[in-house]
Design a protein around this motif. Structure first.
Motif, short mmCIF file in Angstrom:
data_model
loop_
_atom_site.label_atom_id
_atom_site.label_comp_id
_atom_site.label_asym_id
_atom_site.label_seq_id
_atom_site.Cartn_x
_atom_site.Cartn_y
_atom_site.Cartn_z
N PRO A 380 0.84 -1.22 0.00
CA PRO A 380 0.00 0.00 0.00
C PRO A 380 0.86 1.26 0.00
N GLY A 381 1.03 1.78 -1.12
CA GLY A 381 1.78 3.04 -1.23
C GLY A 381 3.27 2.83 -1.28
N TRP A 411 5.99 6.48 5.01
CA TRP A 411 5.00 5.67 4.29
C TRP A 411 4.01 6.62 3.66
N PRO A 413 0.78 6.10 2.00
CA PRO A 413 -0.34 5.29 1.53
C PRO A 413 -0.99 5.94 0.31
N ALA A 414 -0.93 7.22 0.30
CA ALA A 414 -1.30 7.98 -0.89
C ALA A 414 -0.26 9.08 -1.01
N ILE A 417 -0.46 12.13 1.27
CA ILE A 417 -0.38 12.11 2.74
C ILE A 417 0.74 11.19 3.18
#
Lengths: 475, 683
Positions: A380-381, A411, A413-414, A417
């Motif tokens: 994820p990301g 990290w 995730p998108a 952000i």
């Protein structure tokens, strides 16, 4: 009051948050990952941390200004008393009439209070504000250029435990109370940084996928500086109840003439002329050198040596010093005050200039792109794992020679952000868990971070308060 | 994926809120309060006696080998000197003398004559020859007028008559009288039956004594001329036949006379009078005074007086002589010397003493141009008056002269001590009062002095009789008169004499010998008063109020004080036992509580006396230590009220023994005072 403290914390600068060296401007991204700045600083943030990273700036132009939110590092804290302790000891209690009065400490409570203090009891207050910065990527063959203006204000106090003990328990017969560890340092600097970085991948194309080097020239204006150069003061209550004060004290001070400070030894009138551009009391030069390399799409390496240089304080520097000892045997002696003043009161005079070192530090860093390493396509990301090592070369106001090791990650995730965290060992505060996040749009980025999220989670049990916010415009 | 992202957005939002809300510092900072003990030194001093007396020059360490270092209260000063000045004087004196004219001198009187012609008493005329018959006939004939006086009374004298008989016969003048024609009074007359015979052409002298005879200038001769005749023989008579009578006044001693008088022979008035019965001088120089001569002329003559005081000399050292005129019958004529300053009286003979002043007035009467009447008893008198005379200097034998010694006093400046100290008894060793007399008088002196000493309650006198030789510088130790005992007669009954008055009288030249003296001569006196601090005191008590200059402490701090513990350590090297106690006073001097407070173990602070030897010298210092505790409000009150009423009980060592001990400038008490205060911080 609470809001004042919050604002105070926001406005306070972070030096220890950077965990070892440099008078850098706020880089919330790096702080959130434990301050492995050499590898994590990018764009305008790399000007002061590792100028080589400027060569890999992704946008053509980056600007950081006071608008919409100024980039600030802020820190205040101590190493002996939490906010809960503050509340307990300094929050007061209501008396029978409902009036707030000081809490009465019996003997056991005094001992508990005293036990909270170590040998050196540090109180620190730092603020760094990025007034303006800009960087331009002119092309791989030409390189990148950067410029920034930063104000760095720092203050550090060490309270010797003997002084605390003396204040809580009074003077004990036969005991000497040493103030040797007392420290009170203050600095207010403004640096103008000029950076050039270029991709030199072609030089080491056999080794690295990409390689860059950068250099930052600093012009430093010093507006205020004070430092206790020497304090070997001891207060002893002898067996015969006389009090021996042995004093050997020297402090140096330099203040911008625009503050209009009038010294008691100089009868001339001084005029205050406060403005955004004060006349410096000291000037200096410094250099940041940096190298950055990308081994492949997963691993990256970085090295920088920052803040090589010093500030020469040569505009009306002042030295206060006193040396002598005095044995108080008779407190009703009418000459006692005069004698104490004679032997113990520091006397000031204009002195030759002096210099203060910039907080020179070596920074090493390595990065690891976990998401690319796993290459599963379902992570994820993006996940960046970084390692850093910072080694300060002096103990100047904003530096420490205690090495700092950092392990952090970012990290996303998108992409908008990023969430960041890290762990640090050593440096100013020993172990700390840092945390931060940001909002990253294509043209504007804002990041928040705390170098010690545990202190935040501790709530009032924390002894420090720190926060970093940074913004930049990307074009 | 969006949900995941949305959910994941909550995480940073939560953390953002946490970041700003996690810290809750005190709304108000109030420093805690607690009690703290502060130990501090209050005093660490070696207090020597010298420190207390350094500003008092009257207390010094003796350099007398017999009492080296012993403190001596020493005071010396000058007693108001006695100057001879007006004590040397001669009281006013006067003398009176007079003398009469004595001998009256008139111009020499030529013989006066008268002729009795023959025709006046016979029928015969001259120039003829004839028988002269016996005949007796009374005759009267006037003498020539006497010009030298109109009348006179002769005390004695002679009137000589020469009768010349210009006749050829013998004549007899019977019952001859010379009378004053004016009144017929007889001046002289011949004896009865004693005719005066005169041979022819011969002369006969007859002398009459004039005794108390009043004679005028107009005389007449009376008598009877008798002749037996020529016995019938013819005799030839000369043409101027007659009797020529001539009278001559001689050897006159005049009692009185009226007439124009010639200058009289001088007559003298002289006198010698005693200046002072007992003072005999070779000389005296006068400082002041005056002198008057009052002259009276009791005669009808104008007189010239030549006055000469033989042993009085003016300020130019000239013998005093004065000539003046006294008009006829002038009375109370005054000749004055208003100031006799620098005049002198000298003995007429150098080296011999006199107490007399002599004068001579030689008086001469001037000749008159008119008729005066004078008697030989007419006189001139002189009054000489000397006022009181002050003498500048004198040499001789001055009578013993008593003078008063002006009172001079000297005091110990005991300050408040005299009010504050009490004691049962003190014995002071070897008090000394030396009088140094410096006399410039060349006479011996005898002083009958009195020293009156006073304490607050009593006064006593010590009488002194001191002989001072001539021009002496003499030191008199009044211990010869029992001065130490005199002082101790006070101190033994708990009194401290602090005021001394020296008074009395003196006598110059008590043995009446020869010497000299001047008004500037003086007897100056100095006194040297020494009280060696070598005494014993029993149950002495000194009370005073003290204000302690404390450290400035603000009221909040004072209110924070919970207790004070004062430790007083002393090492006493002063040979006296001191016990201190007292009361803390408020601003109106009301007692607040005792110091040390009643809850202390001891209610007084004792500084024990050191050990001393039999001579009163300190042998071993004595250490004492005492703790005074002040609790709660007493501690606060103690700080707030710096006034103390302190009582010191003093006994010299050994206690209850009046053995005199010696106090030296190096005697000391080492004070080590320290305290511990417990107070509440941030009260």
């Amino acid at each position: 009051m609470k809001y004042f403290i919050c604002v105070f914390l926001i406005l306070s600068s972070l030096i220890t948050a950077q965990s070892g060296g440099t008078i850098s401007f706020p880089d919330a991204r790096s702080v959130a990952m434990g301050s492995p700045n050499a590898i994590t600083s990018t764009g305008v943030h790399s000007i002061v941390a590792n100028p080589a990273n400027l060569a890999f700036q992704k946008s053509t132009v980056e600007i950081s200004t006071l608008f919409p939110i100024p980039s600030i590092n802020a820190f205040t804290g101590n190493d002996f008393m939490s906010f809960n302790d503050l509340e307990y000891y300094f929050g007061g209690v209501n008396d029978a009439n409902g009036n707030l009065v000081g809490r009465y400490l019996d003997s056991s409570e005094k001992e508990i209070l005293l036990s909270k203090f170590g040998n050196k009891n540090n109180i620190q207050f730092n603020t760094a504000i990025n007034l303006f910065s800009a960087s331009v990527f002119a092309g791989k063959d030409i390189g990148s250029f950067g410029f920034s203006i930063n104000d760095i204000i720092g203050q550090k106090t060490n309270l010797p435990k003997d002084l605390i003990d003396l204040g809580i328990n009074g003077n004990e017969i036969g005991r000497a109370y040493s103030l040797a560890d007392f420290q009170l340092s203050t600095s207010y600097l403004r640096e103008y940084d000029f950076t050039y970085a270029r991709d030199f991948s072609y030089l080491l194309d056999d080794i690295f996928k990409s390689f860059s080097a950068g250099i930052t020239f600093k012009v430093v204006n010093g507006f205020a500086y004070s430092e206790i150069q020497k304090i070997n003061t001891k207060i002893s209550t002898l067996e015969d109840h006389s009090i021996l004060i042995e004093n050997d004290f020297k402090a140096k001070i330099a203040i911008s003439p625009d503050f209009g400070i009038e010294w008691d030894f100089d009868k001339s009138k001084k005029k205050q002329n406060i403005s955004p551009f004060l006349k410096p009391a000291g000037t200096g030069f410094g250099i940041n050198l940096g190298f950055a390399a990308q081994i492949d799409s997963i691993w990256g390496l970085a090295l920088s040596i920052t803040d090589i240089g010093s500030v020469n304080w040569n505009t009306d520097p002042v030295t206060f010093e006193s040396k002598g000892s005095f044995l108080i045997t008779d407190i009703i002696d009418s000459t006692l005050t005069d004698s104490l003043n004679k032997y113990l009161e520091p006397t000031g005079h204009y002195s030759d200039g002096f210099s203060s070192s910039l907080p020179t530090a070596l920074r090493l860093g390595a990065s690891f792109r976990l998401d690319k390493f796993l290459d599963k396509g379902d992570f994820p990301g993006e996940m960046l794992i970084v390692f850093g090592f910072n080694q300060g070369f002096n103990n100047s106001l904003n530096n420490t020679t205690v090495p700092l090791f950092a392990l952090g990650f970012e990290w996303k995730p998108a992409s908008i952000i990023p969430i960041r965290s890290g762990f640090t060992f050593g440096g100013f505060n020993g172990f700390a868990w840092s945390f931060g996040f940001g909002i990253d749009t294509n043209i504007f980025e804002i990041n928040f971070a705390s170098a010690d999220i545990l202190s935040v989670l501790k709530g009032n049990d924390t002894k420090i308060a720190q926060f970093t916010v940074g913004t930049r415009w990307k074009f | 994926m969006k949900n995941i992202i949305r959910k994941k957005l909550y995480v940073p939002l939560f953390l953002l809120i946490l970041l700003f809300g996690c810290i809750s510092p005190p709304n108000d900072f109030v420093a805690p309060s607690y009690n703290i003990n502060i130990s501090f030194p209050i005093m660490d001093s070696l207090l020597t006696i010298n420190q207390f007396i350094k500003d008092d020059s009257s207390i010094v360490a003796s350099d007398d080998p017999n009492r080296l270092g012993v403190l001596v209260y020493s005071k010396s000063d000058v007693i108001e000197p006695f100057f001879v000045s007006e004590n040397l004087k001669i009281d006013a004196f006067s003398t009176y003398a007079s003398n009469s004219i004595g001998t009256i001198k008139i111009n020499k009187i030529p013989p006066i004559k008268t002729i009795i012609s023959i025709s006046e008493w016979t029928p015969i005329s001259g120039g003829i020859a004839a028988v002269f018959p016996e005949i007796s006939s009374a005759v009267t004939s006037d003498f020539d007028l006497i010009n030298e006086f109109q009348s006179a009374i002769f005390q004695s004298g002679k009137l000589t008559l020469t009768i010349h008989n210009n006749l050829p016969i013998t004549t007899e003048f019977r019952e001859l009288k010379i009378v004053n024609k004016t009144d017929g009074s007889i001046v002289v007359e011949s004896l009865v039956n004693s005719p005066i015979l005169t041979a022819p052409f011969d002369s006969t002298n007859v002398t009459f004594d004039l005794v108390d005879a009043s004679v005028t200038n107009s005389l007449e001769i009376q008598g009877t001329i008798y002749t037996q005749g020529s016995a019938n023989e013819i005799v030839t008579l000369p043409q101027d036949a007659g009797t020529l009578i001539s009278a001559n006044l001689i050897d006159l001693k005049i009692r009185s006379v009226t007439g124009e008088l010639p200058e009289q022979d001088p007559f003298i008035v002289e006198d010698s009078f005693i200046i002072d019965d007992s003072t005999k001088i070779e000389y005296i120089v006068l400082e002041s005074g005056n002198f008057k001569i009052k002259a009276n002329n009791y005669s009808d003559l104008d007189l010239i007086v030549n006055f000469d005081v033989s042993n009085l000399f003016d300020n130019q050292n000239n013998n005093y002589k004065q000539s003046f005129r006294l008009s006829r019958n002038e009375k109370n004529k005054v000749i004055e010397i208003p100031s006799l300053q620098n005049w002198s009286i000298k003995s007429p003979t150098s080296g011999l003493l006199t107490n007399k002043l002599s004068y001579t007035a030689s008086i001469t009467a001037e000749a008159t141009n008119d008729v005066r009447t004078i008697n030989n008893s007419d006189s001139v008198s002189f009054n000489l008056n000397f006022s009181k005379i002050f003498i500048a200097s004198a040499k001789g034998m001055i009578k013993p002269t008593t003078f008063k010694i002006a009172e001079s006093d000297f005091s110990f400046d005991l300050g408040d001590l005299k009010n504050n100290i009490n004691f049962d008894s003190v014995y002071i060793n070897n008090t000394s009062l030396i009088l140094e007399l410096i006399s410039s008088v060349n006479f011996e002196l005898n002083l009958n002095g009195i020293i009156t000493a006073s304490s607050d309650k009593i006064s006593k006198q010590l009488k002194l009789n001191i002989d001072v030789p001539t021009k002496a510088n003499k030191k008199i130790d009044l211990n010869d008169f029992g001065f130490t005992e005199f002082v101790n007669s006070f101190t033994s009954i708990g009194e401290l004499p602090y005021k001394f008055i020296f008074s009395g009288s003196g006598t110059i030249n008590p043995n009446y010998t020869i010497g000299s003296i001047s008004k500037t001569d003086s007897v100056s006196e100095k006194y040297f008063f020494e009280i060696p601090l070598n005494f014993g005191i029993a149950s002495g008590e000194f009370k005073d109020t003290l204000k302690v200059d404390s450290i400035k402490i603000d009221n909040n701090t004072i209110e924070s004080i919970s207790s004070i513990e004062l430790t007083v350590e002393t090492t006493n090297n002063i040979p006296i036992n001191i016990i201190m106690s007292g009361n803390l006073l408020d601003s109106d001097n009301n007692s607040l509580f005792t110091i040390p407070p009643s809850y202390n173990i001891d209610n007084q602070i004792v500084i024990e006396a050191p050990d001393i030897d039999e001579n009163g010298n300190v042998v071993t210092a004595q250490k004492s230590k005492q703790v005074i505790t002040l609790l709660d409000e007493d501690a606060k009150t103690f700080i707030n009220n710096p006034n103390f009423a302190v009582k010191f009980s003093l006994d010299t060592a050994p206690i209850n023994n009046l053995l005199p001990v010696k106090f030296r400038d190096t005697d000391n008490i080492y004070f080590k005072i320290y305290g511990k205060v417990n107070y509440k911080v941030n009260n």
